[in-house]
Design an enzyme around this catalytic site. Structure first.
Site, PDB file in Angstrom:
ATOM      1  N   ILE A   1       0.842  -1.197   0.000  1.00 48.58           N
ATOM      2  CA  ILE A   1       0.000   0.000   0.000  1.00 48.58           C
ATOM      3  C   ILE A   1       0.878   1.248   0.000  1.00 48.58           C
ATOM      4  CG2 ILE A   1      -1.756   1.292   1.285  1.00 48.58           C
ATOM      5  CD1 ILE A   1      -2.415  -1.486   2.658  1.00 48.58           C
ATOM      6  N   CYS A   2       0.507   2.211  -0.820  1.00 45.75           N
ATOM      7  CA  CYS A   2       1.190   3.503  -0.850  1.00 45.75           C
ATOM      8  C   CYS A   2       0.273   4.539  -0.197  1.00 45.75           C
ATOM      9  CB  CYS A   2       1.499   3.889  -2.296  1.00 45.75           C
ATOM     10  SG  CYS A   2       2.514   5.375  -2.446  1.00 45.75           S
ATOM     11  N   LEU A   3       0.566   4.893   1.058  1.00 45.82           N
ATOM     12  CA  LEU A   3      -0.257   5.847   1.801  1.00 45.82           C
ATOM     13  C   LEU A   3       0.620   6.536   2.833  1.00 45.82           C
ATOM     14  CD1 LEU A   3      -3.189   6.906   2.219  1.00 45.82           C
ATOM     15  CD2 LEU A   3      -3.430   5.154   3.994  1.00 45.82           C
TER      16      LEU A   3
END
Length: 248
Positions: free
Chosen positions: A142-144
């Site tokens: 996940i890119c967050l």
């Protein structure tokens, strides 16, 4: 057209079977999380960093408080169960947001806490396959931002999961984790939405046995125990409950 629908459906089949191999972006700048309004903004001066902190055991009391808070808020659409006896490894679940290609899906998230939590963010990856610009279609990464450099000890597992839910509603294709999905989102949105919905229906729609497991987990049983009881009872929820309660 009928031919166009067929080709889009075939694309979804290829993607779900791994025939499409999205390249993962190496320039992910972590989309900014949309936190619940009640939290407000956390001043940067209040963000504590784990660097230089002495090693200490996981704050079990805090984690247990967070789990109680999540269990009391059924309306949030997120749940968390710890896996086995350790509070350092948990499984979260979020409901797909209404009005998106993820509607109707239940998405599982693997959660690991290291001993520095809450001064370092939880490590989260999707266990359920998701077709989304900011989630790797290969491994669920996940890119967050709040799972990286914008994490604050004021945040919790609940707010992190709610931020993932918000990310499903509002992708950030210009800061992708999965470059191919992001290109499709920007260039062929209808095709993206159709593929994302197909993946949701294929991998995230709750089946009868999954629903039984969810209900038993809500009673406080560990997911591993629930799944084993259902397996031994052939999916019979009532029989599995008796076994879990010591009746078999």
């Amino acid at each position: 057209s009928q031919g166009g629908d067929a080709s889009r459906h075939q694309a979804g089949l290829q993607a779900s079977s791994g025939l499409l191999s999205p390249s993962r972006s190496l320039s992910c700048r972590s989309p900014r999380a949309r936190l619940p309004a009640s939290l407000g903004a956390t001043p940067s001066c209040a963000r504590l960093r784990a660097g230089g902190r002495a090693s200490m055991p996981l704050d079990a009391a805090r984690v247990q408080r967070e789990l109680r808070d999540i269990s009391k808020d059924a309306a949030s659409g997120v749940t968390v169960q710890h896996r086995g006896e350790s509070l350092a490894h948990m499984r979260g679940e979020i409901k797909g947001p209404v009005g998106t290609p993820y509607e109707g899906g239940l998405f599982a998230v693997d959660i690991h806490l290291n001993d520095s939590y809450p001064f370092e963010p939880p490590k989260m990856v999707f266990l359920t396959k998701v077709w989304h610009p900011n989630v790797s279609s290969q491994n669920g990464a996940i890119c967050l931002d709040i799972l990286k450099d914008q994490w604050s000890p004021a945040l919790t597992l609940k707010t992190a999961l709610l931020s993932l839910q918000a990310l499903l509603s509002t992708p950030e294709p210009n800061d992708p984790q999965d470059a191919q999905v992001a290109r499709q989102y920007l260039d062929k949105y209808d095709e993206f939405a159709q593929t994302a919905k197909y993946w949701t229906e294929t991998f995230a729609v709750v089946k009868n046995e999954d629903a039984s497991a969810a209900r038993l987990c809500e009673m406080g049983f560990a997911r591993e125990q629930v799944e084993e009881a259902l397996r031994q009872c052939g999916g019979d929820e009532n029989a599995a409950l008796e076994r879990l309660c010591g009746g078999a």
